[in-house]
Design a protein around this motif. Structure first.
Motif, PDB file in Angstrom:
ATOM      1  N   ILE A 409       0.824  -1.086  -0.008  1.00  0.00           N
ATOM      2  CA  ILE A 409      -0.006  -0.051  -0.118  1.00  0.00           C
ATOM      3  C   ILE A 409       0.812   1.277   0.142  1.00  0.00           C
ATOM      4  N   VAL A 410       2.007   1.045   0.899  1.00  0.00           N
ATOM      5  CA  VAL A 410       2.715   2.384   1.170  1.00  0.00           C
ATOM      6  C   VAL A 410       3.558   2.574  -0.272  1.00  0.00           C
ATOM      7  N   LEU A 411       4.159   1.722  -1.101  1.00  0.00           N
ATOM      8  CA  LEU A 411       4.856   1.550  -2.461  1.00  0.00           C
ATOM      9  C   LEU A 411       3.799   2.166  -3.400  1.00  0.00           C
ATOM     10  N   ASN A 412       2.659   1.415  -3.372  1.00  0.00           N
ATOM     11  CA  ASN A 412       1.857   2.074  -4.388  1.00  0.00           C
ATOM     12  C   ASN A 412       1.448   3.547  -4.281  1.00  0.00           C
ATOM     13  N   GLY A 413       1.318   3.992  -3.195  1.00  0.00           N
ATOM     14  CA  GLY A 413       1.179   5.520  -2.802  1.00  0.00           C
ATOM     15  C   GLY A 413       2.287   6.480  -3.409  1.00  0.00           C
ATOM     16  N   TYR A 414       3.550   5.731  -3.121  1.00  0.00           N
ATOM     17  CA  TYR A 414       4.744   6.492  -3.585  1.00  0.00           C
ATOM     18  C   TYR A 414       4.750   6.266  -5.452  1.00  0.00           C
ATOM     19  N   ALA A 415       4.405   5.096  -5.755  1.00  0.00           N
ATOM     20  CA  ALA A 415       4.462   5.156  -7.303  1.00  0.00           C
ATOM     21  C   ALA A 415       3.347   5.843  -7.895  1.00  0.00           C
ATOM     22  N   ARG A 416       2.124   5.993  -7.446  1.00  0.00           N
ATOM     23  CA  ARG A 416       1.064   7.008  -7.885  1.00  0.00           C
ATOM     24  C   ARG A 416       1.516   8.449  -7.933  1.00  0.00           C
ATOM     25  N   GLN A 417       2.248   8.797  -6.790  1.00  0.00           N
ATOM     26  CA  GLN A 417       2.842  10.292  -6.989  1.00  0.00           C
ATOM     27  C   GLN A 417       3.972  10.305  -7.978  1.00  0.00           C
ATOM     28  N   ALA A 418       4.817   9.146  -8.274  1.00  0.00           N
ATOM     29  CA  ALA A 418       5.767   9.315  -9.210  1.00  0.00           C
ATOM     30  C   ALA A 418       5.255   9.055 -10.531  1.00  0.00           C
ATOM     31  N   GLY A 419       3.785   8.844 -10.768  1.00  0.00           N
ATOM     32  CA  GLY A 419       3.357   8.705 -12.127  1.00  0.00           C
ATOM     33  C   GLY A 419       3.464   7.371 -12.848  1.00  0.00           C
ATOM     34  N   ILE A 420       3.766   6.254 -11.782  1.00  0.00           N
ATOM     35  CA  ILE A 420       3.932   4.928 -12.227  1.00  0.00           C
ATOM     36  C   ILE A 420       2.448   4.142 -12.344  1.00  0.00           C
ATOM     37  N   ASP A 421       2.148   3.562 -13.423  1.00  0.00           N
ATOM     38  CA  ASP A 421       1.019   2.664 -13.341  1.00  0.00           C
ATOM     39  C   ASP A 421       1.316   1.377 -12.834  1.00  0.00           C
ATOM     40  N   THR A 422       0.747   1.227 -11.354  1.00  0.00           N
ATOM     41  CA  THR A 422       0.965  -0.099 -10.705  1.00  0.00           C
ATOM     42  C   THR A 422      -0.023  -1.179 -10.734  1.00  0.00           C
ATOM     43  N   LYS A 423      -0.808  -1.046 -11.792  1.00  0.00           N
ATOM     44  CA  LYS A 423      -1.852  -1.935 -11.991  1.00  0.00           C
ATOM     45  C   LYS A 423      -0.936  -3.460 -12.370  1.00  0.00           C
ATOM     46  N   ASN A 424      -1.382  -4.612 -11.780  1.00  0.00           N
ATOM     47  CA  ASN A 424      -1.027  -5.856 -11.922  1.00  0.00           C
ATOM     48  C   ASN A 424       0.573  -6.110 -11.672  1.00  0.00           C
ATOM     49  N   LEU A 425       1.166  -4.884 -11.038  1.00  0.00           N
ATOM     50  CA  LEU A 425       2.556  -5.045 -10.613  1.00  0.00           C
ATOM     51  C   LEU A 425       2.863  -5.644  -8.961  1.00  0.00           C
ATOM     52  N   THR A 426       2.069  -5.137  -7.915  1.00  0.00           N
ATOM     53  CA  THR A 426       2.227  -5.647  -6.905  1.00  0.00           C
ATOM     54  C   THR A 426       0.762  -6.108  -6.253  1.00  0.00           C
ATOM     55  N   GLU A 427      -0.247  -5.973  -6.987  1.00  0.00           N
ATOM     56  CA  GLU A 427      -1.565  -6.461  -6.307  1.00  0.00           C
ATOM     57  C   GLU A 427      -1.636  -7.880  -6.040  1.00  0.00           C
ATOM     58  N   ASN A 428      -0.575  -8.857  -6.722  1.00  0.00           N
ATOM     59  CA  ASN A 428      -0.679 -10.477  -6.345  1.00  0.00           C
ATOM     60  C   ASN A 428       0.332 -10.843  -5.621  1.00  0.00           C
ATOM     61  N   LEU A 429       1.064  -9.889  -5.025  1.00  0.00           N
ATOM     62  CA  LEU A 429       2.371 -10.382  -4.376  1.00  0.00           C
ATOM     63  C   LEU A 429       1.879 -11.008  -2.846  1.00  0.00           C
ATOM     64  N   ASN A 430       2.675 -12.046  -2.695  1.00  0.00           N
ATOM     65  CA  ASN A 430       2.273 -12.845  -1.311  1.00  0.00           C
ATOM     66  C   ASN A 430       3.479 -13.357  -0.663  1.00  0.00           C
ATOM     67  N   VAL A 431       3.415 -13.937   0.344  1.00  0.00           N
ATOM     68  CA  VAL A 431       4.709 -14.354   1.010  1.00  0.00           C
ATOM     69  C   VAL A 431       5.532 -15.449   0.028  1.00  0.00           C
ATOM     70  N   GLN A 432       4.654 -16.093  -0.365  1.00  0.00           N
ATOM     71  CA  GLN A 432       5.622 -17.184  -1.448  1.00  0.00           C
ATOM     72  C   GLN A 432       6.116 -16.551  -2.373  1.00  0.00           C
ATOM     73  N   GLN A 433       5.712 -15.427  -3.241  1.00  0.00           N
ATOM     74  CA  GLN A 433       6.224 -14.864  -4.243  1.00  0.00           C
ATOM     75  C   GLN A 433       7.533 -14.291  -3.816  1.00  0.00           C
ATOM     76  N   LEU A 434       7.247 -13.344  -2.425  1.00  0.00           N
ATOM     77  CA  LEU A 434       8.437 -12.756  -1.759  1.00  0.00           C
ATOM     78  C   LEU A 434       9.518 -13.567  -1.572  1.00  0.00           C
TER      79      LEU A 434
END
Length: 596
Positions: A409-434
């Motif tokens: 959530i925090v990084l998505n906020g920074y990404a939106r401020q920077a103008g980066i489209d975060t759709k499909n970038l982090t919304e599916n991230l979970n512990v296993q992927q990490l």
């Protein structure tokens, strides 16, 4: 081919290459929205740049530009010395653009927009090298056709190579006209003319000061168009400022200068476009830097937490460490009394099992002892495997689903401020992927395993140096040497030569007990030495892991987009700097004004 022609071709090829690179920017697909908008802007401007580049040898297009009643049409008549356009001082006369062209010029090659225009052929020497467009007024407000007038004006301005900007004492600070000029001046040379010299005060100095922040203005003219036209119609030569203006245009806009003017216009327009685009992207750089710092902070935080956890696990596996370190030391120690003691202690369980097998009396007893010995060997093998796989069995990554969601959530906020489209970038991230998918843990564990192996080798080498071996061997041999001396003296000297009795069990039993204690003392001292060095090496190992910069990141997709955006901005700045340098290198000596 002359050297000047070769230099000109080299310059043009450089300009073409720069235009192609601008066309390719930002390269690969990007989710950075400012870069997408900047690319769309570039794609709209580059065709105009190419059109100017392609018309290098065509006659220059001169656009008359100025507010209502500033005498554009009158100035055209005065410059040409003929009354070729209708004029009027108090109302907008030029409602339809008038294109003035020499009869011998193939007008079709110019590819100018001719819809709703008047084409006027005039056999005037000045028109042999130029085409003049008498444009509509940008500030017309007296007719219902005002918006169409501006649209007609904007059709011709992109096709113009030089703007002759006319103004008067009353109009030179007009905001509407200056706004239109600001948009039109990119990629054009300029000539500033104050008209109505017969009735206005000379305001050129104040006008120049007013425009100096945005334009470089070497020359301004103060012309009485009506008087100048009358002089020429009566068969006289134009006099005063009009004559100076005619000579200026004849020299500056000659066929020998048209390539230079258009080349400069290409670079000016391209630089203005790149400058505007880079300024747009520069606004997002602080947000990108904050996002990069936040990504680095999260990655370093998890890396440090995992390193601290590894330290606890390594310190908790002390017995495994000691066994592996003793093996490493013994391999380097060579053959000596103390190394034999270490080997004996290391394989004590195996020796006891073998001794038990030797005393077995029945098949069942042998089977039982063999099973016990096999279990002991299997346990040792498992312990070795446990140490080898210790690093790769970190069950808890110190990251929970809640931690990941909070960071996302925090990084998505920074990404939106920077103008980066975060759709499909982090919304599916979970512990296993990490833990697995990103490659972050694999790299960390691989580095940790290398550090553990290196630590074992370092400690083994450090505790098997020559002075350590000599010190422990000599000190350890003190008591066994004393026993050998005592027993040998009693057996060979006292009993044979002096007739004394041989030492009995009353001597050997306490001596054996003390020998065991002596051996245990040295094993304890050496193990303590290994343990002390072990703790220090583990702390150093963890410190190195914390300081190490991993190639993989905790959120690789976001990190990639962030780095890509920064790289694209740097590429654009490099293009702008290259264009600026090219402008500076090829700056020609001219008295035509230009945007800064």
């Amino acid at each position: 081919m002359r050297q000047a022609e070769l230099s000109q071709l080299e310059l043009l090829s450089h300009i073409d290459h720069l235009i192609d690179r601008c066309d390719d920017w930002p390269g690969e697909g990007t989710r950075w929205e400012p870069a997408q908008r900047a690319r769309h802007f570039l794609q709209r401007v580059l065709p105009r740049v190419r059109s100017v580049r392609e018309r290098l040898q065509m006659p220059l297009v001169i656009a008359m530009f100025g507010g209502t009643g500033t005498g554009k049409s009158s100035l055209v008549n005065a410059i040409l010395g003929q009354e070729v356009t209708s004029s009027g001082r108090q109302r907008p006369t030029t409602l339809r653009p008038q294109i003035l062209v020499h009869p011998e010029i193939n007008f079709d090659l110019l590819q100018l927009p001719t819809d709703d225009c008047d084409l006027v052929r005039a056999n005037v020497p000045l028109l042999e090298d130029i085409v003049i467009v008498d444009c509509p007024d940008p500030d017309t407000s007296e007719t219902d056709d005002a918006s169409s007038n501006v649209e007609r004006l904007r059709k011709f301005l992109p096709q113009s190579d030089v703007l002759i900007y006319t103004s008067t004492q009353q109009k030179y600070r007009s905001a509407n006209v200056q706004n239109e000029l600001r948009d039109a001046a990119a990629g054009c040379k300029l000539v500033f003319v104050q008209t109505h010299a017969d009735r206005d005060v000379d305001i050129r100095e104040d006008w120049k000061k007013h425009l100096s922040d945005e334009y470089e203005i070497p020359e301004l003219f103060f012309v009485d168009s009506v008087k100048g036209l009358q002089e020429q119609l009566s068969g006289k030569q134009a006099s005063g400022e009009l004559a100076r203006l005619q000579n200026f245009l004849l020299h500056q806009l000659s066929s020998s200068n048209r390539g230079r003017i258009r080349r400069d216009n290409v670079l000016d327009l391209l630089y203005a476009t790149l400058n505007r685009t880079s300024n747009l992207l520069q606004e997002y750089q602080p947000a990108l830097q904050k996002m990069t710092a936040e990504l680095e902070k999260n990655t370093r935080g998890i890396q440090e937490k995992m390193s601290r956890q590894l330290q606890e696990d390594l310190l908790g596996a002390r017995q495994l460490w000691e066994r592996r370190l003793v093996d490493a030391v013994v391999r380097r120690w060579g053959s000596s009394p103390f190394s034999w003691l270490l080997r004996l202690n290391h394989s004590l369980g195996t020796l006891l099992g073998s001794f038990g097998l030797m005393r077995a009396r029945t098949t069942a007893h042998v089977a039982l002892l063999g099973l016990t010995q096999g279990a002991r060997l299997w346990k040792q093998h498992q312990q070795e495997q446990d140490f080898t796989s210790l690093v790769s069995e970190l069950n808890d990554l110190a990251v929970s689903e809640g931690d990941i969601e909070e960071k996302r959530i925090v990084l998505n906020g920074y990404a939106r401020q920077a103008g980066i489209d975060t759709k499909n970038l982090t919304e599916n991230l979970n512990v296993q992927q990490l833990a697995i998918g990103s490659g972050f843990q694999e790299e960390f564990l691989h580095d940790a395993q290398k550090e553990v192996d290196q630590a074992v080798e370092t400690l083994g080498q450090r505790n098997s140096r020559t002075y350590v071996r000599v010190m422990y061997d000599l000190l350890f041999l003190i008591y066994p040497g004393f026993l050998l001396y005592r027993i040998g003296r009693n057996f060979f000297y006292d009993s044979f030569l002096r007739g004394k009795e041989i030492l009995t069990a009353d001597f050997y039993i306490p001596a054996g007990v003390f020998l065991l204690l002596w051996c245990g003392l040295f094993i304890m001292l050496f193990t303590r030495r290994l343990r002390r060095g072990l703790k220090k090496e583990i702390r150093n190992l963890v410190s190195r892991l914390i300081q190490r910069r991993l190639h993989h990141d905790l959120f690789p997709a976001l990190q990639h987009e962030c780095q890509l955006a920064i790289s694209q901005y740097k590429d654009l700045v490099n293009l702008e700097e290259e264009c600026r340098s090219l402008r500076a290198e090829q700056a020609s000596e001219t008295n035509l004004a230009s945007p800064r």
